[in-house]
Design an enzyme around this catalytic site. Structure first.
Site, short mmCIF file in Angstrom:
data_model
loop_
_atom_site.label_atom_id
_atom_site.label_comp_id
_atom_site.label_asym_id
_atom_site.label_seq_id
_atom_site.Cartn_x
_atom_site.Cartn_y
_atom_site.Cartn_z
N GLU A 103 0.81 -1.23 0.00
CA GLU A 103 0.00 0.00 0.00
C GLU A 103 0.84 1.27 0.00
O GLU A 103 0.36 2.34 0.40
CB GLU A 103 -0.95 0.01 1.20
CG GLU A 103 -1.94 -1.12 1.24
CD GLU A 103 -2.92 -1.18 0.07
OE1 GLU A 103 -2.76 -0.40 -0.89
OE2 GLU A 103 -3.82 -2.01 0.12
N HIS A 114 -3.20 2.29 8.17
CA HIS A 114 -4.25 1.55 7.46
C HIS A 114 -4.48 0.25 8.22
O HIS A 114 -3.52 -0.46 8.53
CB HIS A 114 -3.79 1.27 6.03
CG HIS A 114 -4.54 0.15 5.36
ND1 HIS A 114 -5.91 0.11 5.30
CD2 HIS A 114 -4.11 -0.97 4.75
CE1 HIS A 114 -6.28 -0.98 4.66
NE2 HIS A 114 -5.20 -1.67 4.33
N HIS A 166 -7.44 -3.20 9.13
CA HIS A 166 -8.65 -3.95 8.79
C HIS A 166 -9.50 -4.09 10.06
O HIS A 166 -10.01 -5.16 10.36
CB HIS A 166 -8.27 -5.33 8.23
CG HIS A 166 -7.52 -5.29 6.94
ND1 HIS A 166 -7.15 -6.41 6.24
CD2 HIS A 166 -7.05 -4.24 6.21
CE1 HIS A 166 -6.49 -6.07 5.14
NE2 HIS A 166 -6.41 -4.75 5.11
N TYR A 200 -20.63 13.06 17.93
CA TYR A 200 -19.89 14.33 17.78
C TYR A 200 -18.39 14.12 17.59
O TYR A 200 -17.70 14.97 17.02
CB TYR A 200 -20.18 15.26 18.97
CG TYR A 200 -19.42 14.92 20.24
CD1 TYR A 200 -18.14 15.42 20.45
CD2 TYR A 200 -19.98 14.10 21.21
CE1 TYR A 200 -17.42 15.11 21.59
CE2 TYR A 200 -19.27 13.79 22.36
CZ TYR A 200 -18.00 14.29 22.54
OH TYR A 200 -17.29 13.96 23.67
N HIS A 220 -12.65 -3.70 2.38
CA HIS A 220 -11.22 -3.75 2.71
C HIS A 220 -10.92 -3.33 4.16
O HIS A 220 -10.47 -4.13 4.95
CB HIS A 220 -10.47 -2.87 1.69
CG HIS A 220 -8.99 -2.96 1.77
ND1 HIS A 220 -8.17 -2.76 0.67
CD2 HIS A 220 -8.16 -3.23 2.79
CE1 HIS A 220 -6.91 -2.91 1.04
NE2 HIS A 220 -6.88 -3.18 2.33
N TYR A 262 -8.31 19.16 20.29
CA TYR A 262 -8.62 18.15 21.31
C TYR A 262 -7.92 16.83 20.98
O TYR A 262 -7.68 16.53 19.82
CB TYR A 262 -10.14 17.91 21.36
CG TYR A 262 -10.55 16.86 22.36
CD1 TYR A 262 -10.70 17.17 23.70
CD2 TYR A 262 -10.73 15.53 21.96
CE1 TYR A 262 -11.04 16.20 24.62
CE2 TYR A 262 -11.08 14.56 22.87
CZ TYR A 262 -11.24 14.90 24.20
OH TYR A 262 -11.56 13.93 25.11
P1 13P Z 1 1.07 -5.28 3.24
O1 13P Z 1 1.47 -6.51 4.05
O2 13P Z 1 1.70 -5.31 1.86
O3 13P Z 1 1.34 -4.02 4.00
O4 13P Z 1 -0.47 -5.37 2.95
C1 13P Z 1 -1.41 -5.48 3.97
C2 13P Z 1 -2.69 -4.84 3.57
O5 13P Z 1 -3.48 -4.57 4.44
C3 13P Z 1 -2.98 -4.53 2.17
O6 13P Z 1 -4.07 -3.70 2.06
#
Ligand code: 13P
Length: 229
Positions: A85, A104, A106, A125, A167, A220
């Site tokens: 990513e 990022h 999941h 809020y 995702h 904040y």
């Molecule tokens: P990477 O292991 O390449 O960082 O990928 C994990 C991931 O969440 C891809 O969206």
């Protein structure tokens, strides 16, 4: 902060996001901006096995290397290949000058909503800490592609977070700790919103009510020098 310290903090943040239950396994990725480059977690690694020197460093685009890509490959340095990513992270740093860190994950409730392709409306809020509501859900694109990165940035217009269809989610912060704080808050509101849907649906805040709280929330939350939580 020295680059060595920042490397250690990127790894600590990746470990912490799994420990906090907002990510699992090798999913997700973390990066930090340093000058005209970023340090990012390598692709497909168990974070507990990472040492600071393992983190790839990616140069941002220059007129000589548009898109930071040379012969189809990202311009990176280090023993391990960068997260798949890296385009998402790079696109966020380019679009949001205040972004110093990107996370990022999941995270379950954010991802449940993203699977249903639901945005998070003005149900709480605290969405003011992301620049307001809604937290949009970016249109689907294959992970790791420029299209995926572009759609995420588009969904983050005026926001520091978005959901990613089928995702997960992504946030940016003004430091790694700030980004982690935002990621935890986003997953918390996603959880609360999901549960409100089960009991008849939320009563939403008006634009005026959201604007009032956004003003009060300016500054904040996590600030430099604060302890972890
Ligand atoms: P990477 O292991 O390449 O960082 O990928 C994990 C991931 O969440 C891809 O969206």
């Amino acid at each position: 902060m020295t680059e060595g310290k920042l490397r250690a903090e990127v790894i600590a943040t990746a470990l912490k996001m799994n420990e906090l239950g907002i990510n699992q396994g090798t999913s997700g990725n973390v990066s930090a901006r340093t000058h005209n480059r970023m340090l990012i977690t390598p692709t497909s690694v168990v974070y507990g096995e990472l040492r600071p020197d393992d983190l790839p460093r990616l140069e941002f685009p220059t007129p000589d290397f548009p898109g930071g890509v040379i012969a189809g490959e990202p311009d990176w340095h280090g023993p391990l290949a960068p997260s798949s990513e890296w385009r998402l992270h790079q696109a966020i740093y380019q679009a949001f000058p205040r972004a110093q860190a990107v996370i990022h994950t999941h995270a379950t409730f954010s991802t449940v909503l993203a699977i249903a392709r639901r945005e998070i409306p003005a149900c709480h809020y605290m969405l003011g800490i992301f620049g307001g509501a809604p937290i949009r859900c970016a249109a689907y694109a294959t992970f790791g592609t420029q299209e995926f990165a572009d759609r995420a940035v588009e969904a983050m217009t005026g926001r520091s977070a978005c959901l990613l269809a089928n995702h997960g989610m992504v946030v940016w912060g003004e430091s790694l700790k700030h980004a982690l704080w935002r990621a935890v808050e986003l997953e918390t509101v996603a959880n609360q919103y999901y549960h409100s849907l089960l009991i008849g649906g939320p009563v939403l805040l008006s634009d005026d009510e959201m604007a009032d709280t956004a003003a009060k929330l300016d500054g904040y939350g996590h600030r430099p020098g604060m302890a972890d939580e």
